[in-house]
Design a protein around this motif. Structure first.
Motif, PDB file in Angstrom:
ATOM      1  N   ASP A 117       0.828  -1.212   0.000  1.00 19.17           N
ATOM      2  CA  ASP A 117       0.000   0.000   0.000  1.00 19.17           C
ATOM      3  C   ASP A 117       0.861   1.260   0.000  1.00 19.17           C
ATOM      4  O   ASP A 117       0.990   1.955   1.014  1.00 19.17           O
ATOM      5  N   GLN A 160       0.205   4.032  -1.337  1.00 16.61           N
ATOM      6  CA  GLN A 160      -0.615   5.237  -1.240  1.00 16.61           C
ATOM      7  C   GLN A 160      -0.831   5.684   0.197  1.00 16.61           C
ATOM      8  O   GLN A 160      -1.010   6.870   0.468  1.00 16.61           O
ATOM      9  N   THR A 161      -0.813   4.749   1.141  1.00 12.45           N
ATOM     10  CA  THR A 161      -0.936   5.125   2.553  1.00 12.45           C
ATOM     11  C   THR A 161       0.363   5.738   3.063  1.00 12.45           C
ATOM     12  O   THR A 161       0.349   6.709   3.821  1.00 12.45           O
ATOM     13  N   PRO A 183       1.054   9.311   0.017  1.00 10.79           N
ATOM     14  CA  PRO A 183      -0.150   9.613  -0.762  1.00 10.79           C
ATOM     15  C   PRO A 183       0.158  10.421  -2.017  1.00 10.79           C
ATOM     16  O   PRO A 183       0.934  11.375  -1.993  1.00 10.79           O
ATOM     17  N   GLY A 184      -0.456  10.013  -3.131  1.00 17.20           N
ATOM     18  CA  GLY A 184      -0.265  10.712  -4.389  1.00 17.20           C
ATOM     19  C   GLY A 184       0.786  10.112  -5.281  1.00 17.20           C
ATOM     20  O   GLY A 184       0.883  10.476  -6.456  1.00 17.20           O
ATOM     21  N   TYR A 213       2.629   7.584  -7.833  1.00 14.18           N
ATOM     22  CA  TYR A 213       2.000   6.929  -8.975  1.00 14.18           C
ATOM     23  C   TYR A 213       1.881   5.415  -8.805  1.00 14.18           C
ATOM     24  O   TYR A 213       1.132   4.768  -9.513  1.00 14.18           O
ATOM     25  N   PRO A 257       0.497   2.044  -7.684  1.00 13.71           N
ATOM     26  CA  PRO A 257      -0.835   1.692  -7.173  1.00 13.71           C
ATOM     27  C   PRO A 257      -0.754   0.715  -6.002  1.00 13.71           C
ATOM     28  O   PRO A 257       0.285   0.110  -5.729  1.00 13.71           O
TER      29      PRO A 257
END
Length: 346
Positions: A315, A317-318, A321-322, A324, A326
């Motif tokens: 993860d 994004q955690t 954040p932002g 690219y 996934p």
């Protein structure tokens, strides 16, 4: 939803704490290269002159307060200056303006001499690197007249002590600024333009670079490690980087790594990353050919160990954040196989 709004800042603070342990703090007060020494000398001169001017202004202010006549509410205003010119004050202002002009000229001369000194670095036998800024990571291409000796890495520069380094700077998206204060000053990286930075590390060590121009949400998490090492050690490192990904163990010990490689090539990983010697040749994300040999991941944000690498793969994004990259949803056994493969990339 409210819980997520509270949880993400907490993760951000935890990530910032991890950053301090993953990459060393910047240090602009100690020069470990001749270019940084010239810049530091200019800074010390500027600071000294500004302290002198500030002290003189404060002293003049206090002297004026001490000499000023005392008065109260009943004292009539002193209008004598309207009838006769205050030549003494005029001379004082003229002297102050003259001294300020001399101070500014001294700063200009110091800046010119420093710029000339920065431009006189001998460049024989220089290491040539093309450094490309992305949101939010660094791509480093080591250039050589022989195309077979060129290679690409990410988020780390290795340089030989005592040899000049020429870094060609480009940006792939927005404005970035490279700053490695122990070795040189700041240099902007503007999309569509090329800039150059020349420096030399005179002492071995690990120096932190940082993007110094706000470039988006994760600007603060865009660090660059610069490893200055003896020339023989650097050449050995560079030779390893030119090699393709190491061959996997043919025995049962290599089963997990082979499954991980198959998963990497079949999963979305291969659509963004390159691993030389495999079918993964994408260039959207960092080159992972020798990922396991790097000290950090996520551009200096996290230590490069199994625990943090697993968290980053699951993860990103955690954690950032932002970015690219996934979220990757895979079974625990698949994640372990993928980690086993990535840890062979030394």
């Amino acid at each position: 939803m409210r819980l997520r709004a509270v949880f993400i800042p907490i993760l951000g603070m935890a990530a910032a704490t991890e950053t301090c342990s993953a990459a060393p703090l910047q240090d602009a007060l100690h020069a470990y290269g001749i270019q940084a020494w010239h810049i530091g000398r200019l800074w010390n001169f500027t600071l000294g002159l500004c302290v002198l001017v500030f002290s003189a202004v404060v002293a003049a202010f206090l002297f004026a307060l001490w000499r000023a006549p005392r008065s109260d509410a009943q004292t009539p205003p002193d209008l004598s200056s309207l009838e006769r010119p205050e030549r003494r004050i005029h001379r004082t202002v003229a002297w102050a303006a003259g001294l300020a002009t001399l101070g500014l000229l001294a700063l200009l001369a110091a800046d010119v001499f420093t710029s000339r000194a920065l431009g006189r670095l001998p460049l024989q036998d220089a290491v040539n690197i093309e450094l490309i800024g992305h949101q939010w990571w660094w791509e480093a291409r080591y250039l050589d007249p022989d195309a077979n000796r060129q290679f690409t890495t990410a988020n780390e520069l290795h340089i030989p002590v005592g040899r000049p380094v020429i870094v060609t700077l480009r940006s792939d998206d927005v404005i970035h600024t490279l700053w490695v204060p122990n070795l040189h000053g700041k240099r902007d990286m503007i999309p569509g333009r090329t800039a150059t930075m020349q420096f030399r590390a005179d002492q071995p060590g690990t120096y932190r670079g940082q993007c110094a121009e706000f470039c988006g949400l994760e600007h603060a998490m865009m660090a660059l490690l610069v490893e200055a090492e003896p020339n023989a050690q650097y050449e050995a490192w560079a030779e390893r980087q030119r090699q393709p990904a190491p061959a996997l163990d043919a025995g049962p010990a290599g089963d997990a790594a082979r499954r991980g490689r198959a998963l990497f090539l079949a999963h979305s990983c291969a659509r963004c990353h390159t691993i030389n010697g495999t079918g993964a040749t994408a260039a959207m994300g960092p080159d992972l050919t020798h990922l396991a040999g790097r000290k950090t991941i996520a551009a200096g944000m996290l230590p490069n160990d199994t625990k943090h690498l697993a968290s980053w793969i699951r993860d990103p994004q955690t954690l950032k954040p932002g970015v690219y990259m996934p979220v990757n949803r895979m079974r625990p056994d698949e994640l372990q196989d993928l980690l086993a493969y990535l840890e062979t990339l030394k």
